[in-house]
Scaffold this active site. Sequence first.
Site, PDB file in Angstrom:
ATOM      1  N   ASP A 102      86.983 -10.501 -55.444  1.00  0.00           N
ATOM      2  CA  ASP A 102      86.729 -10.605 -56.882  1.00  0.00           C
ATOM      3  C   ASP A 102      86.754  -9.211 -57.513  1.00  0.00           C
ATOM      4  OD1 ASP A 102      85.918 -11.408 -59.374  1.00  0.00           O
ATOM      5  OD2 ASP A 102      84.059 -12.358 -58.715  1.00  0.00           O
ATOM      6  N   GLU A 115      91.146 -12.195 -59.921  1.00  0.00           N
ATOM      7  CA  GLU A 115      91.258 -11.112 -60.908  1.00  0.00           C
ATOM      8  C   GLU A 115      91.568 -11.712 -62.275  1.00  0.00           C
ATOM      9  OE1 GLU A 115      94.564 -11.898 -61.533  1.00  0.00           O
ATOM     10  OE2 GLU A 115      95.355  -9.846 -61.423  1.00  0.00           O
ATOM     11  N   GLY A 165      93.504 -13.857 -63.488  1.00  0.00           N
ATOM     12  CA  GLY A 165      94.844 -14.171 -63.973  1.00  0.00           C
ATOM     13  C   GLY A 165      95.589 -12.995 -64.585  1.00  0.00           C
ATOM     14  N   ASP A 207      85.792 -17.471 -65.964  1.00  0.00           N
ATOM     15  CA  ASP A 207      84.948 -18.448 -65.271  1.00  0.00           C
ATOM     16  C   ASP A 207      84.856 -19.789 -65.990  1.00  0.00           C
ATOM     17  OD1 ASP A 207      84.571 -16.229 -63.757  1.00  0.00           O
ATOM     18  OD2 ASP A 207      82.388 -16.302 -63.783  1.00  0.00           O
TER      19      ASP A 207
HETATM   20  C1  GLA Z   1      82.905 -13.675 -61.190  1.00  0.00           C
HETATM   21  C2  GLA Z   1      83.764 -14.787 -60.631  1.00  0.00           C
HETATM   22  C3  GLA Z   1      82.902 -15.999 -60.363  1.00  0.00           C
HETATM   23  C4  GLA Z   1      81.777 -15.638 -59.407  1.00  0.00           C
HETATM   24  C5  GLA Z   1      80.981 -14.471 -59.953  1.00  0.00           C
HETATM   25  C6  GLA Z   1      79.984 -13.945 -58.947  1.00  0.00           C
HETATM   26  O1  GLA Z   1      82.397 -13.995 -62.447  1.00  0.00           O
HETATM   27  O2  GLA Z   1      84.797 -15.095 -61.515  1.00  0.00           O
HETATM   28  O3  GLA Z   1      83.684 -17.047 -59.821  1.00  0.00           O
HETATM   29  O4  GLA Z   1      82.327 -15.313 -58.157  1.00  0.00           O
HETATM   30  O5  GLA Z   1      81.825 -13.389 -60.310  1.00  0.00           O
HETATM   31  O6  GLA Z   1      79.253 -12.864 -59.445  1.00  0.00           O
END
Ligand code: GLA
Length: 500
Positions: free
Chosen positions: A265, A303, A305, A326
């Site tokens: 991530d 990342e 997209g 998210d």
């Molecule tokens: C980002 C990701 C989520 C999750 C959080 C964890 O926001 O997009 O899917 O993994 O981090 O902190």
Amino acid sequence: MKGSIIPACIVVVSLGAFSQAAPPVGGWIITSSPDFPGFTRVVVTQNAGTWIGKATTTWYGDMEMQDVRRDGDRLVFKLSNGNAAVPRTDIVLQKSGKGIRLTGKLWYQAFDITGQPATARQLKARDFPVYPLPAKRTVPQQNVAATPPMGWSSWNKFATQIDDKSIREIADALVASGLRDAGYVYVNIDDGWQGKRDRAGRLQPNANFPDMKALADYLHARGLKLGIYTSPGPKSCAGYEGSYGHVEQDARTFAEWGVDYIKYDLCSGEAFYQTADAVYGTYQQMGEALTAAGRPVVYSLCEYGRFDVGSWGRAVGGHLWRTTGDIEDNYQTMSAIGFGRNGKPKYAGPNGWNDPDMLEVGNGGMSTEEYRSHLSLWALLAAPLILGNDVRTMPADTLALLTNREIIAIDQDRAGVQGVLAQKNGDVEIWTKRLSEGAVAVGVFNRSSSERTVPVVWGDIDLSGVIKVRDLWAHSDGEGGAKRDVVVPGHGVVLLKVWR
Ligand code: GLA
């Protein structure tokens, strides 16, 4: 020559007045920063009326002061963490006693902190390392995701409130409920498991996870697989230790623990890797590290997209790549992502999947009809099906949604074709997905909040000659013909499989 005619006393007075009113120049250490972004040091130089400076942070390393301007005895500037969606706001630096005061806001964090004068050595001790990325290469993909990955992840329901005990209970529930046998085999621990590094730099889990290898063994003994989460930056999104500077070492550690799935991530890495090449490079680096670690592993790129990730996700060894920010447990967000931010279909196929984010089914923010739409859409999109609910306590109707074998089969169809929008008429959208052996899945979605009767004319969606129709939620068969009228509840779906 002009200066030479100015009397010396005036020069002294005016310089003194100027220096008193001038913004601070020098270096200071910060000891009072909030954890985000973790300011450690501020350095400012001035040359011919131009001010240059940087603030060093534990999240983003050195951040250049941008748009610096003098406002009397204050310097006003902006900082950027590389995320275009984060507004850059004014930050003010001014003298305070013998030190400085720094006030402003970065992303969601307001601060009003002070710094004290520091020696060159003290400043140097706060240097933030910068590591080179590997030369651009293609990383061969491992053959571990012939169909979209299925499993469960801790994030959507539990965020960082996770521990070894609850993960084991989740595993037991996946087995007892039949979810494992329906295909949900990955148990992914998202952000919040990380502890600190030991003296050799090896990343340790935090106190909630006493023994990762034992946890992996527990899952493996039950026919499940372990997923774990890390970031290319120094900090994960929730502020835990990232893999920055330890990429190869962490990949080896994960392999030793028996990890089968890595979500990588970007998080604080967005400040370090801001261009398409740099983001490619950092994901390539982990892809190569995973290969070198020698254990088969699903590689999930997160990342959000950026930089048309679907066009290069496979080239760094990735098996799925997020196409969006998210998801949230409400119809508005779910549908905005599912209908509109699901990635380009041409990139999807065996071993490489557009990932519109994890499922929210069962988390309580949507109605059963809405969750049915969520699952149907993800299945049509050939999206990874990663559950996000508490499978220990779910009601029977949630389990029934999640274990509908006919829906799962659409998602998991071995042709691996991502469905597309075939017809849009106001709030009604018809999506189709070509399946192996000539069948086609047809999702009739009603995005309005009231029931609609929709005439589905096969010829209008390039499907003339339908001889048989099966309703995959009603589990009923019907005849073909020229069209079929379907009644679709508000925010609901009718998902059909048709043969010609
Ligand atoms: C980002 C990701 C989520 C999750 C959080 C964890 O926001 O997009 O899917 O993994 O981090 O902190």
